[in-house]
Design a protein around this motif. Structure first.
Motif, PDB file in Angstrom:
ATOM      1  N   LYS A   1      -2.051  -0.127   4.367  1.00 62.26           N
ATOM      2  CA  LYS A   1      -0.853   0.698   4.140  1.00 62.26           C
ATOM      3  C   LYS A   1      -0.877   0.644   2.434  1.00 62.26           C
ATOM      4  CE  LYS A   1       2.072  -0.657   8.105  1.00 62.26           C
ATOM      5  NZ  LYS A   1       1.815   0.713   8.833  1.00 62.26           N
TER       6      LYS A   1
ATOM      7  N   ALA B   1      16.090  -0.778  -3.221  1.00 62.15           N
ATOM      8  CA  ALA B   1      14.988  -0.154  -2.968  1.00 62.15           C
ATOM      9  C   ALA B   1      14.440   0.446  -4.166  1.00 62.15           C
ATOM     10  CB  ALA B   1      15.104   0.812  -1.827  1.00 62.15           C
ATOM     11  N   HIS B   2      15.282   0.446  -5.351  1.00 57.50           N
ATOM     12  CA  HIS B   2      14.906   1.271  -6.640  1.00 57.50           C
ATOM     13  C   HIS B   2      14.991   0.287  -7.805  1.00 57.50           C
ATOM     14  CE1 HIS B   2      14.264   4.398  -9.373  1.00 57.50           C
ATOM     15  NE2 HIS B   2      15.510   4.946  -9.273  1.00 57.50           N
ATOM     16  N   GLY B   3      15.928   0.220  -8.760  1.00 51.67           N
ATOM     17  CA  GLY B   3      16.064  -0.483  -9.712  1.00 51.67           C
ATOM     18  C   GLY B   3      16.501  -1.754  -9.657  1.00 51.67           C
TER      19      GLY B   3
ATOM     20  N   LEU C   1      -0.417  -1.005   0.124  1.00 46.00           N
ATOM     21  CA  LEU C   1       0.862  -1.657  -0.722  1.00 46.00           C
ATOM     22  C   LEU C   1       0.522  -2.737  -1.740  1.00 46.00           C
ATOM     23  CD1 LEU C   1       2.923  -2.377   2.568  1.00 46.00           C
ATOM     24  CD2 LEU C   1       3.267  -0.213   0.845  1.00 46.00           C
TER      25      LEU C   1
ATOM     26  N   ASN D   1       4.359  -3.807  -7.712  1.00 40.07           N
ATOM     27  CA  ASN D   1       4.824  -2.248  -8.516  1.00 40.07           C
ATOM     28  C   ASN D   1       5.754  -2.868  -9.872  1.00 40.07           C
ATOM     29  OD1 ASN D   1       7.703  -2.960  -8.188  1.00 40.07           O
ATOM     30  ND2 ASN D   1       7.560  -1.843  -5.955  1.00 40.07           N
TER      31      ASN D   1
ATOM     32  N   ARG E   1       1.976  -0.117 -14.517  1.00 43.66           N
ATOM     33  CA  ARG E   1       3.139  -1.053 -15.281  1.00 43.66           C
ATOM     34  C   ARG E   1       2.926  -2.596 -14.802  1.00 43.66           C
ATOM     35  NH1 ARG E   1       8.048   2.522 -13.404  1.00 43.66           N
ATOM     36  NH2 ARG E   1       6.868   2.267 -11.349  1.00 43.66           N
TER      37      ARG E   1
ATOM     38  N   ALA F   1       7.549  -9.591   6.538  1.00 44.01           N
ATOM     39  CA  ALA F   1       7.299  -8.302   5.727  1.00 44.01           C
ATOM     40  C   ALA F   1       6.558  -7.331   6.712  1.00 44.01           C
ATOM     41  CB  ALA F   1       6.867  -8.230   4.592  1.00 44.01           C
TER      42      ALA F   1
ATOM     43  N   HIS G   1       5.421   1.455  -3.050  1.00 48.10           N
ATOM     44  CA  HIS G   1       5.733   2.507  -3.956  1.00 48.10           C
ATOM     45  C   HIS G   1       5.796   3.739  -3.099  1.00 48.10           C
ATOM     46  CE1 HIS G   1       6.596   4.915  -7.477  1.00 48.10           C
ATOM     47  NE2 HIS G   1       7.098   3.851  -8.030  1.00 48.10           N
ATOM     48  N   ARG G   2       6.775   4.840  -3.512  1.00 51.88           N
ATOM     49  CA  ARG G   2       6.574   5.893  -2.962  1.00 51.88           C
ATOM     50  C   ARG G   2       5.513   6.668  -3.243  1.00 51.88           C
ATOM     51  NH1 ARG G   2       8.083   7.433   0.991  1.00 51.88           N
ATOM     52  NH2 ARG G   2       9.401   9.304   0.686  1.00 51.88           N
TER      53      ARG G   2
HETATM   54  C1  SDX Z   1      11.049   1.510  -8.193  1.00 46.76           C
HETATM   55  O1  SDX Z   1       9.900   6.329  -7.368  1.00 46.76           O
HETATM   56  C2  SDX Z   1       9.635   5.511  -8.530  1.00 46.76           C
HETATM   57  O2  SDX Z   1       9.033   5.880  -9.369  1.00 46.76           O
HETATM   58  C3  SDX Z   1      10.611   4.370  -8.585  1.00 46.76           C
HETATM   59  C4  SDX Z   1      10.272   3.381  -9.812  1.00 46.76           C
HETATM   60  C5  SDX Z   1      10.527   3.799 -11.164  1.00 46.76           C
HETATM   61  O3  SDX Z   1       9.934   3.632 -12.150  1.00 46.76           O
HETATM   62  O4  SDX Z   1      11.829   4.602 -11.186  1.00 46.76           O
HETATM   63  O5  SDX Z   1       8.889   2.955  -9.853  1.00 46.76           O
HETATM   64  C6  SDX Z   1      11.015   2.005  -9.532  1.00 46.76           C
HETATM   65  O6  SDX Z   1      11.968   1.902  -7.754  1.00 46.76           O
HETATM   66  C7  SDX Z   1      10.027   0.811  -7.723  1.00 46.76           C
HETATM   67  C8  SDX Z   1       9.993   0.243  -6.286  1.00 46.76           C
HETATM   68  C9  SDX Z   1      10.808  -0.829  -6.290  1.00 46.76           C
HETATM   69  N1  SDX Z   1      11.309  -1.120  -4.876  1.00 46.76           N
HETATM   70  C10 SDX Z   1      10.717  -2.334  -4.281  1.00 46.76           C
HETATM   71  O7  SDX Z   1       9.828  -3.068  -4.687  1.00 46.76           O
HETATM   72  C11 SDX Z   1      11.567  -2.504  -2.842  1.00 46.76           C
HETATM   73  C12 SDX Z   1      10.441  -2.822  -1.936  1.00 46.76           C
HETATM   74  N2  SDX Z   1       9.544  -1.837  -1.737  1.00 46.76           N
HETATM   75  C13 SDX Z   1       9.853  -0.891  -0.538  1.00 46.76           C
HETATM   76  O8  SDX Z   1      11.363  -0.881  -0.171  1.00 46.76           O
HETATM   77  C14 SDX Z   1       8.897   0.352  -0.542  1.00 46.76           C
HETATM   78  O9  SDX Z   1       7.646   0.092  -0.825  1.00 46.76           O
HETATM   79  C15 SDX Z   1       9.598   1.416  -1.221  1.00 46.76           C
HETATM   80  C16 SDX Z   1      10.767   1.929  -1.025  1.00 46.76           C
HETATM   81  C17 SDX Z   1       9.415   1.418  -2.718  1.00 46.76           C
HETATM   82  C18 SDX Z   1       8.676   2.539  -0.694  1.00 46.76           C
HETATM   83  O10 SDX Z   1       8.798   2.534   0.768  1.00 46.76           O
HETATM   84  P1  SDX Z   1       8.227   3.639   1.599  1.00 46.76           P
HETATM   85  O11 SDX Z   1       8.465   5.206   1.138  1.00 46.76           O
HETATM   86  O12 SDX Z   1       8.129   3.446   3.193  1.00 46.76           O
HETATM   87  O13 SDX Z   1       6.545   3.571   1.239  1.00 46.76           O
HETATM   88  P2  SDX Z   1       5.382   3.792   1.969  1.00 46.76           P
HETATM   89  O14 SDX Z   1       5.553   5.498   2.700  1.00 46.76           O
HETATM   90  O15 SDX Z   1       4.177   3.594   1.154  1.00 46.76           O
HETATM   91  O16 SDX Z   1       5.123   2.872   3.076  1.00 46.76           O
HETATM   92  C19 SDX Z   1       4.240   2.587   3.918  1.00 46.76           C
HETATM   93  C20 SDX Z   1       4.260   1.504   5.120  1.00 46.76           C
HETATM   94  C21 SDX Z   1       5.617   1.800   5.817  1.00 46.76           C
HETATM   95  O17 SDX Z   1       5.439   1.243   7.183  1.00 46.76           O
HETATM   96  P3  SDX Z   1       5.097   2.394   8.411  1.00 46.76           P
HETATM   97  O18 SDX Z   1       6.355   3.354   8.345  1.00 46.76           O
HETATM   98  O19 SDX Z   1       3.806   3.227   7.825  1.00 46.76           O
HETATM   99  O20 SDX Z   1       5.005   1.554   9.521  1.00 46.76           O
HETATM  100  O21 SDX Z   1       4.436   0.328   4.287  1.00 46.76           O
HETATM  101  C22 SDX Z   1       5.657  -0.366   4.653  1.00 46.76           C
HETATM  102  C23 SDX Z   1       6.502   0.864   5.273  1.00 46.76           C
HETATM  103  O22 SDX Z   1       7.667   0.413   6.000  1.00 46.76           O
HETATM  104  N3  SDX Z   1       6.076  -0.788   3.392  1.00 46.76           N
HETATM  105  C24 SDX Z   1       6.401  -2.292   3.325  1.00 46.76           C
HETATM  106  C25 SDX Z   1       6.830  -2.306   1.978  1.00 46.76           C
HETATM  107  N4  SDX Z   1       6.641  -1.070   1.430  1.00 46.76           N
HETATM  108  C26 SDX Z   1       6.381  -0.133   2.283  1.00 46.76           C
HETATM  109  N5  SDX Z   1       6.450  -3.336   4.108  1.00 46.76           N
HETATM  110  C27 SDX Z   1       6.651  -4.397   3.644  1.00 46.76           C
HETATM  111  N6  SDX Z   1       7.051  -4.574   2.326  1.00 46.76           N
HETATM  112  C28 SDX Z   1       7.014  -3.770   1.524  1.00 46.76           C
HETATM  113  N7  SDX Z   1       7.512  -3.937   0.289  1.00 46.76           N
END
Ligand code: SDX
Length: 393
Positions: free
Chosen positions: A321, A228-230, A323, A326, A279, A256, A270-271
């Protein structure tokens, strides 16, 4: 003086710390390092100059930069005894497992830079970690594929040294292509720091206990490893390969969106960013340049990525959402085209992020108010009750 950014009370209530290093505006999709926008740094600067900016707060003069680059260059070798540490791992160990172990073990090799109360030792530890990470990552790769370690050279720049240590073999010298080296350097810059992400917060929490710098960075590497991160850059390319061809994209978009399906679009969301990750924009341009150079501009994975991005950005679910792609969405495509296996994607992220972790670690230690991190909890478990002997249960 630029604008003084102030937080709204709601944001401040959730802020884990105050910092002067990196500012992110998630709504606007802006990322500043010490006030400088990431797209300008990626275009006009280079990684070691960005390292200086993150560490010391200002862009260096020519003399300051020359001195800094010389100090880093002269610390790129590892203690020869560490080669035996690598040999304790199975050959199929993930390079991240090796990096966590080797970086944590550095405190046993570099005793004269572990006392965090000594500013000189903090400075030496900072330079050693930034300088040695390319060697550590390259050697983890070489060990993983059963090839001999290649030692750093002082006549090469930071990114070229890393590429050569990864791809050179005794039988055939690797000629570093300056365009690939520039692309590698830009990838390092784009991953250098990112405010209080999970791994940086881990480093800050570890440093708050007074742990030595090498232990703190090893903790950050461990946290970064998660998909979920790096680990998302590795997971994203593997997802794109599993999708295979653009006609299969709708099936994955629906997966998804399905709340009952744990699948997420890797490299999306992204969080903090609720707009394009700045980037990712630079990375997408770099992907086009590198693949054109390598004559693989019609790379099916890149075509699938671009079509996936186009479809997702038009889909109401992703739009509602907020999205967006990233930093991890395109980076894996570039690294794959350069010849790296997916298992090396996160180690490269860790290599680049080391300067961000170190800068934040130094900032935390310089804050007189910093105390050991001790988050509290909301207890929702059993209320008080007396012990019951086993025969009465
Ligand atoms: C990095 O924090 C940083 O700065 C990290 C980073 C850095 O440089 O250090 O930027 C690097 O970690 C980037 C992120 C890499 N991860 C991924 O690409 C993995 C896929 N992404 C997801 O796991 C997710 O987007 C997160 C974990 C990154 C964030 O998840 P959140 O906190 O749930 O995001 P959100 O609150 O914006 O989500 C809103 C909604 C949620 O659904 P609901 O609860 O509203 O129903 O969107 C959904 C999420 O479930 N959602 C996705 C999604 N990401 C969020 N649905 C489908 N696919 C996705 N990728």
């Amino acid at each position: 003086q630029g604008d003084v950014f102030t937080f709204d009370p709601g944001f401040t209530s959730t802020a884990s710390c105050a910092s002067t290093i990196t500012f992110i505006d998630g709504e606007k999709g802006e990322l500043l390092h010490r006030g400088y926008p990431i797209d300008q740094l990626a275009e006009k600067s280079h990684f070691l100059e960005v390292c200086y900016l993150l560490l010391y707060g200002e862009l260096p003069t020519a003399d300051q930069l020359e001195d800094f680059e010389s100090r880093v260059t002269n610390h790129t070798m590892l203690h020869e005894q560490m080669t035996y540490f690598y040999r304790g791992f199975r050959r199929d160990a993930h390079p991240m497992a090796i990096m966590v172990g080797v970086v944590g073990a550095m405190s046993a090799f570099y005793h004269d830079s572990t006392d965090i109360s000594d500013p000189w030792q903090r400075e030496v530890a900072s330079i050693r970690l930034i300088a040695k990470m390319p060697t550590i990552a390259a050697w983890a790769y070489k060990y993983h594929i059963g090839q001999p370690f290649v030692y750093p050279r002082n006549d090469l720049d930071y990114a070229s040294n890393f590429l050569r240590m990864c791809f050179s073999v005794p039988a055939e010298e690797y000629e570093v292509n300056p365009i690939l080296s520039r692309a590698m350097d830009r990838i390092f810059t784009l991953h250098a720091d990112h405010e209080q992400n999970a791994s940086t917060s881990t480093v800050r929490l570890a440093s708050s206990s007074g742990a030595n710098p090498f232990a703190c960075i090893a903790a950050g590497i461990a946290c970064l490893w998660g998909p979920a991160h790096g680990g998302a850059n590795q997971a994203c390319l593997e997802m794109l390969r599993e999708i295979g061809t653009p006609d299969r994209i709708p099936e994955y978009i629906e997966k998804a969106k399905d709340k009952n399906d744990p699948f997420r679009l890797m490299g999306f969301g992204h969080r903090v960013y609720k707009n394009f990750d700045p980037r990712a924009k630079v990375m997408k341009q770099s992907a086009d340049e590198v693949l054109d150079l390598l004559g693989v501009e019609n790379n099916p994975t890149l075509q699938t990525a671009k079509e996936l991005e186009r479809i997702a950005l038009e889909d109401p679910y992703f739009k509602d959402k907020k999205l967006y792609p990233n930093v991890d969405f395109y980076s894996g495509i570039i690294l794959d085209a350069m010849g790296f296996p997916t298992s090396m994607f996160t180690p490269i992220f860790a290599l680049a992020r080391t300067v961000g972790w170190i800068s934040q670690w130094k900032e935390q230690l310089s804050d007189p108010a910093h105390k050991i991190g001790r988050p509290r909890q909301l207890y929702t478990g059993a209320t008080f009750r007396d012990y019951v002997d086993v025969e009465n249960r």
